[in-house]
Design a protein around this motif. Structure first.
Motif, PDB file in Angstrom:
ATOM      1  N   ALA A  56      31.728 -12.882 -25.928  1.00 16.83           N
ATOM      2  CA  ALA A  56      32.483 -12.982 -27.175  1.00 16.83           C
ATOM      3  C   ALA A  56      33.882 -13.542 -26.966  1.00 16.83           C
ATOM      4  N   ASN A  57      34.410 -13.365 -25.775  1.00 26.43           N
ATOM      5  CA  ASN A  57      35.771 -13.807 -25.480  1.00 26.43           C
ATOM      6  C   ASN A  57      35.788 -14.803 -24.333  1.00 26.43           C
ATOM      7  N   THR A  58      36.516 -15.881 -24.536  1.00 29.44           N
ATOM      8  CA  THR A  58      36.700 -16.886 -23.489  1.00 29.44           C
ATOM      9  C   THR A  58      38.185 -17.173 -23.329  1.00 29.44           C
ATOM     10  N   TYR A  59      38.547 -17.565 -22.129  1.00 30.03           N
ATOM     11  CA  TYR A  59      39.948 -17.804 -21.793  1.00 30.03           C
ATOM     12  C   TYR A  59      40.037 -19.068 -20.944  1.00 30.03           C
ATOM     13  N   TYR A  60      41.111 -19.818 -21.141  1.00 25.65           N
ATOM     14  CA  TYR A  60      41.279 -21.085 -20.431  1.00 25.65           C
ATOM     15  C   TYR A  60      42.729 -21.232 -19.970  1.00 25.65           C
ATOM     16  N   SER A  61      42.891 -21.945 -18.875  1.00 32.20           N
ATOM     17  CA  SER A  61      44.231 -22.328 -18.474  1.00 32.20           C
ATOM     18  C   SER A  61      44.710 -23.427 -19.419  1.00 32.20           C
ATOM     19  N   ASP A  62      46.003 -23.558 -19.527  1.00 30.26           N
ATOM     20  CA  ASP A  62      46.570 -24.571 -20.419  1.00 30.26           C
ATOM     21  C   ASP A  62      46.159 -25.981 -19.987  1.00 30.26           C
ATOM     22  N   SER A  63      45.963 -26.175 -18.703  1.00 35.09           N
ATOM     23  CA  SER A  63      45.668 -27.514 -18.198  1.00 35.09           C
ATOM     24  C   SER A  63      44.261 -27.996 -18.545  1.00 35.09           C
ATOM     25  N   VAL A  64      43.359 -27.087 -18.891  1.00 36.64           N
ATOM     26  CA  VAL A  64      41.987 -27.495 -19.191  1.00 36.64           C
ATOM     27  C   VAL A  64      41.576 -27.190 -20.629  1.00 36.64           C
ATOM     28  N   LYS A  65      42.397 -26.470 -21.353  1.00 35.19           N
ATOM     29  CA  LYS A  65      42.047 -26.084 -22.725  1.00 35.19           C
ATOM     30  C   LYS A  65      41.791 -27.322 -23.562  1.00 35.19           C
ATOM     31  N   ARG A  67      39.362 -29.356 -23.051  1.00 36.50           N
ATOM     32  CA  ARG A  67      38.532 -30.297 -22.272  1.00 36.50           C
ATOM     33  C   ARG A  67      37.357 -29.590 -21.593  1.00 36.50           C
ATOM     34  N   PHE A  68      37.569 -28.349 -21.166  1.00 31.73           N
ATOM     35  CA  PHE A  68      36.529 -27.590 -20.470  1.00 31.73           C
ATOM     36  C   PHE A  68      36.002 -26.486 -21.386  1.00 31.73           C
ATOM     37  N   THR A  69      34.727 -26.154 -21.197  1.00 34.40           N
ATOM     38  CA  THR A  69      34.109 -25.076 -21.968  1.00 34.40           C
ATOM     39  C   THR A  69      33.283 -24.198 -21.049  1.00 34.40           C
ATOM     40  N   ILE A  70      33.553 -22.904 -21.101  1.00 36.57           N
ATOM     41  CA  ILE A  70      32.777 -21.948 -20.327  1.00 36.57           C
ATOM     42  C   ILE A  70      31.754 -21.290 -21.239  1.00 36.57           C
ATOM     43  N   SER A  71      30.562 -21.053 -20.691  1.00 36.44           N
ATOM     44  CA  SER A  71      29.514 -20.383 -21.452  1.00 36.44           C
ATOM     45  C   SER A  71      28.621 -19.631 -20.479  1.00 36.44           C
ATOM     46  N   ARG A  72      27.787 -18.750 -21.032  1.00 35.01           N
ATOM     47  CA  ARG A  72      26.887 -17.990 -20.171  1.00 35.01           C
ATOM     48  C   ARG A  72      25.535 -17.855 -20.835  1.00 35.01           C
ATOM     49  N   ASP A  73      24.519 -17.767 -20.007  1.00 33.46           N
ATOM     50  CA  ASP A  73      23.154 -17.518 -20.473  1.00 33.46           C
ATOM     51  C   ASP A  73      22.654 -16.300 -19.718  1.00 33.46           C
ATOM     52  N   ASN A  74      22.708 -15.163 -20.365  1.00 30.08           N
ATOM     53  CA  ASN A  74      22.342 -13.915 -19.687  1.00 30.08           C
ATOM     54  C   ASN A  74      20.860 -13.861 -19.337  1.00 30.08           C
ATOM     55  N   ALA A  75      20.046 -14.584 -20.070  1.00 32.37           N
ATOM     56  CA  ALA A  75      18.613 -14.608 -19.768  1.00 32.37           C
ATOM     57  C   ALA A  75      18.332 -15.353 -18.459  1.00 32.37           C
ATOM     58  N   LYS A  76      19.228 -16.250 -18.103  1.00 35.63           N
ATOM     59  CA  LYS A  76      19.063 -17.047 -16.874  1.00 35.63           C
ATOM     60  C   LYS A  76      20.021 -16.616 -15.769  1.00 35.63           C
ATOM     61  N   ASN A  77      20.814 -15.567 -16.025  1.00 39.40           N
ATOM     62  CA  ASN A  77      21.790 -15.100 -15.026  1.00 39.40           C
ATOM     63  C   ASN A  77      22.689 -16.248 -14.557  1.00 39.40           C
ATOM     64  N   THR A  78      23.149 -17.035 -15.499  1.00 42.39           N
ATOM     65  CA  THR A  78      23.901 -18.229 -15.151  1.00 42.39           C
ATOM     66  C   THR A  78      25.124 -18.385 -16.054  1.00 42.39           C
ATOM     67  N   VAL A  79      26.212 -18.824 -15.435  1.00 42.86           N
ATOM     68  CA  VAL A  79      27.409 -19.190 -16.183  1.00 42.86           C
ATOM     69  C   VAL A  79      27.658 -20.675 -15.953  1.00 42.86           C
ATOM     70  N   TYR A  80      28.139 -21.330 -16.991  1.00 42.36           N
ATOM     71  CA  TYR A  80      28.352 -22.767 -16.950  1.00 42.36           C
ATOM     72  C   TYR A  80      29.821 -23.098 -17.195  1.00 42.36           C
ATOM     73  N   LEU A  81      30.211 -24.259 -16.671  1.00 44.76           N
ATOM     74  CA  LEU A  81      31.516 -24.807 -17.001  1.00 44.76           C
ATOM     75  C   LEU A  81      31.313 -26.286 -17.310  1.00 44.76           C
ATOM     76  N   GLN A  82      31.478 -26.631 -18.563  1.00 48.44           N
ATOM     77  CA  GLN A  82      31.378 -28.021 -18.996  1.00 48.44           C
ATOM     78  C   GLN A  82      32.733 -28.673 -18.852  1.00 48.44           C
ATOM     79  N   LEU A  83      32.806 -29.743 -18.070  1.00 49.29           N
ATOM     80  CA  LEU A  83      34.059 -30.436 -17.815  1.00 49.29           C
ATOM     81  C   LEU A  83      34.001 -31.800 -18.498  1.00 49.29           C
ATOM     82  N   ASN A  84      34.828 -31.987 -19.490  1.00 47.74           N
ATOM     83  CA  ASN A  84      34.899 -33.265 -20.208  1.00 47.74           C
ATOM     84  C   ASN A  84      36.256 -33.917 -19.985  1.00 47.74           C
TER      85      ASN A  84
END
Length: 129
Positions: A56-65, A67-84
């Motif tokens: 429900a809560n996400t946090y970013y450094s000012d340098s990537v806010k 441009r980057f997106t963090i997400s998680r898929d609990n069914a796959k035990n995986t966290v992602y970081l999308q870097l644009n």
């Protein structure tokens, strides 16, 4: 014990995108808060992004806010970081980290690397100009 394995790094050009993945070997993955940090040569490890155990809560450094997106898929035990919109200054080894969700509360807590108990081995991201 929690094992974290990052993947998805590589060599790209400025403006390109990448998606990093971090697969966790752990029971009750949904109980863990997760973070991404990075370390460039000759520099200290710095906070990039974090996500709460619920997502429900996400946090970013000012340098990537923005441009980057963090997400998680609990069914796959995986966290992602999308870097644009990658920049040469994003070049670093990117590390995934985890701790029990009850250990951290609020943005400041998520930003500190010493809040995290488990770390992956890192994946290299290199952005050429």
């Amino acid at each position: 014990q929690v094992q974290l394995v990052e993947s998805g790094g590589g060599l790209v050009q400025a403006g390109d995108s990448l998606r990093l993945s971090c697969a966790a070997s752990v029971r009750r993955f949904s109980s863990y808060a997760l973070g991404w940090f990075r370390q460039a040569p000759g520099k200290e490890r710095e906070f990039v992004a974090a996500i709460s155990w619920s997502g429900a809560n996400t946090y970013y450094s000012d340098s990537v806010k923005g441009r980057f997106t963090i997400s998680r898929d609990n069914a796959k035990n995986t966290v992602y970081l999308q870097l644009n919109s990658l920049k040469p200054e994003d070049t670093a080894v990117y590390y995934c980290a985890a701790c029990l969700g009850t250990k951290v509360y609020g943005r400041e807590a998520y930003m500190h690397y010493d809040a995290y108990d488990y770390w992956g081995q890192g994946t290299q991201v290199t952005v050429s100009s």
